[in-house]
Write an enzyme that holds these catalytic residues in place. Structure first.
Site, PDB file in Angstrom:
ATOM      1  N   CYS A 192       3.403  -1.373   8.839  1.00  0.00           N
ATOM      2  CA  CYS A 192       1.981  -1.061   8.601  1.00  0.00           C
ATOM      3  C   CYS A 192       1.152  -2.335   8.485  1.00  0.00           C
ATOM      4  O   CYS A 192       0.093  -2.455   9.114  1.00  0.00           O
ATOM      5  CB  CYS A 192       1.840  -0.215   7.336  1.00  0.00           C
ATOM      6  SG  CYS A 192       2.672   1.391   7.439  1.00  0.00           S
ATOM      7  N   HIS A 193       1.603  -3.283   7.669  1.00  0.00           N
ATOM      8  CA  HIS A 193       0.838  -4.505   7.457  1.00  0.00           C
ATOM      9  C   HIS A 193       1.701  -5.759   7.576  1.00  0.00           C
ATOM     10  O   HIS A 193       1.247  -6.844   7.223  1.00  0.00           O
ATOM     11  CB  HIS A 193       0.169  -4.468   6.080  1.00  0.00           C
ATOM     12  CG  HIS A 193      -0.750  -3.288   5.891  1.00  0.00           C
ATOM     13  ND1 HIS A 193      -0.319  -2.104   5.346  1.00  0.00           N
ATOM     14  CD2 HIS A 193      -2.056  -3.125   6.226  1.00  0.00           C
ATOM     15  CE1 HIS A 193      -1.334  -1.246   5.310  1.00  0.00           C
ATOM     16  NE2 HIS A 193      -2.399  -1.838   5.853  1.00  0.00           N
ATOM     17  N   GLY A 194       2.930  -5.581   8.039  1.00  0.00           N
ATOM     18  CA  GLY A 194       3.751  -6.745   8.363  1.00  0.00           C
ATOM     19  C   GLY A 194       4.405  -7.410   7.184  1.00  0.00           C
ATOM     20  O   GLY A 194       4.466  -8.657   7.133  1.00  0.00           O
ATOM     21  N   LEU A 240       0.817  -1.220   0.000  1.00  0.00           N
ATOM     22  CA  LEU A 240       0.000   0.000   0.000  1.00  0.00           C
ATOM     23  C   LEU A 240       0.848   1.267   0.000  1.00  0.00           C
ATOM     24  O   LEU A 240       0.361   2.339   0.361  1.00  0.00           O
ATOM     25  CB  LEU A 240      -0.941   0.004   1.208  1.00  0.00           C
ATOM     26  CG  LEU A 240      -2.047  -1.058   1.199  1.00  0.00           C
ATOM     27  CD1 LEU A 240      -2.862  -0.977   2.482  1.00  0.00           C
ATOM     28  CD2 LEU A 240      -2.952  -0.888  -0.017  1.00  0.00           C
ATOM     29  N   PRO A 300       1.740  -9.357   3.262  1.00  0.00           N
ATOM     30  CA  PRO A 300       0.786  -9.187   2.166  1.00  0.00           C
ATOM     31  C   PRO A 300       1.370  -8.563   0.895  1.00  0.00           C
ATOM     32  O   PRO A 300       0.678  -8.534  -0.135  1.00  0.00           O
ATOM     33  CB  PRO A 300      -0.255  -8.254   2.766  1.00  0.00           C
ATOM     34  CG  PRO A 300       0.492  -7.437   3.763  1.00  0.00           C
ATOM     35  CD  PRO A 300       1.543  -8.361   4.335  1.00  0.00           C
TER      36      PRO A 300
END
Length: 275
Positions: free
Chosen positions: A240-242, A222, A255
Site C-alpha cells: 500500500c505505501h511501501g 495505516l 513510512p
C-alpha cells in the site's frame, strides 16, 4: 342538669310583700308563698352554653331562662381532662447521661462520642462496600461475554508449518502471522545493528523460541496487511505505501513508524496458544 331554686337563691329575684290594710285594723302578714318551680336545663354536649336566670315579676313570678352573647350573668360548664391516665416512663431505657433534664446535651456528649464514632465508621464501611459491589457489577456487564472470551485465544499446532514458511491465521478479527524461520534467517536477524533501526528491538526480545516468529499481520502505518516472504529484507512487505519488514517483523524501510506487534503467547509442547 337539674337546678332547684332555694330561698337563698330566690332572694335576689323575689321578695315577700307585706300588705297593709288602711282600715285601722292591725296589719296582717301575707301568707302567700312564692311557688318554687323545678327548672330543667338542656345538657350541653361538647360545647359551652351560657345561661342567665332572671325572675319576671310581671309574669306571676315565673322563672325565665335566656341565652346569648350579650347576657350579663353566665353559667359555664367545662369538660375537664382525664387525670387517671398514666404517663409512660422510659427512664429504664435511657442512658444515665441524659436522664437529668437540667444537663445540656453538649455537656453529656463526650461520654456518648464512642457510639457516634462507631455508627459513623460502620456507615462508611457499608457505603464503601456497596459502592465497590456496584462498580464491580457495572464493569462485569461491560466485559466481554463467555463466547467472546473463548474466541480470544487460538491454538495452533506447529507441526503443520514447514520450515521457511509463514502461515496466516485469524485471531480476534485480525491476521496472525506464524513464521517457521530457518537457521540462516535467525543468524541474519541477530546480526542486525539495533542502533540503525527506526524502532530499536533485538531479535531475541521479540521471540521466545528462535525458530518461531509470531506477530500480528497489521501494518503499523495505516493498518494494511503486509505480504509474507516479500520485500527487500526477506520478511514482510506492505504494497500500500511501501513499508518493508525483516524476518523479525521490524520496520526497515518505508513510512511505518513501528515494528509489527508481538502478541502474548505460550508454548505447550508442539502447540502454541496465542492470547
Amino acid at each position: 342538669m337539674n337546678v332547684i331554686t332555694k330561698s337563698s337563691s330566690i332572694a335576689p329575684f323575689a321578695k315577700a310583700a307585706i300588705n297593709v290594710i288602711s282600715t285601722g285594723v292591725k296589719p296582717v302578714r301575707s301568707n302567700s308563698k312564692i311557688s318554687r318551680k323545678k327548672i330543667t336545663l338542656p345538657s350541653p354536649i361538647q360545647r359551652t352554653l351560657n345561661y342567665t336566670l332572671s325572675q319576671d315579676l310581671h309574669l306571676n313570678g315565673a322563672i325565665r331562662v335566656s341565652s346569648g352573647i350579650a347576657v350579663s350573668s353566665q353559667i359555664t360548664q367545662q369538660r375537664l381532662a382525664h387525670t387517671d391516665i398514666r404517663v409512660p416512663d422510659f427512664n429504664e431505657y435511657r442512658k444515665d447521661e441524659v436522664k437529668n433534664p437540667s444537663v445540656r446535651s453538649r455537656e453529656s456528649a463526650p461520654s456518648r462520642q464512642a457510639v457516634s464514632y462507631v455508627v459513623a465508621a460502620s456507615a462508611g464501611v457499608i457505603g464503601a462496600y456497596t459502592a465497590k459491589s456496584f462498580v464491580i457489577d457495572l464493569l462485569s456487564t461491560m466485559a466481554a461475554s463467555a463466547d467472546v472470551l473463548a474466541m480470544a485465544k487460538i491454538e495452533v499446532k506447529l507441526d503443520a508449518i514447514p520450515e521457511g514458511k509463514s502461515v496466516v491465521f485469524k485471531w480476534r478479527g485480525k491476521p496472525l502471522f506464524i513464521r517457521h524461520r530457518t537457521a540462516a534467517e535467525i543468524e541474519r536477524e541477530n546480526a542486525v545493528d539495533v542502533a540503525s533501526l527506526r524502532d530499536p528491538q533485538k531479535d531475541t526480545d521479540r521471540v521466545q523460541q528462535p525458530e518461531w516468529l509470531i506477530v500480528v499481520g497489521v501494518c503499523t502505518h495505516l493498518g494494511c496487511v503486509p505480504i509474507a516472504n516479500a520485500g527487500e529484507f526477506g520478511g514482510y512487505y506492505c504494497p500500500c505505501h511501501g513499508s518493508h519488514y525483516d524476518a523479525s517483523g521490524r520496520i526497515r524501510k518505508g513510512p511505518a513508524p513501528l515494528n509489527l506487534e508481538v502478541p502474548a503467547y505460550e508454548f505447550q509442547n508442539d502447540i502454541v496458544v496465542v492470547g
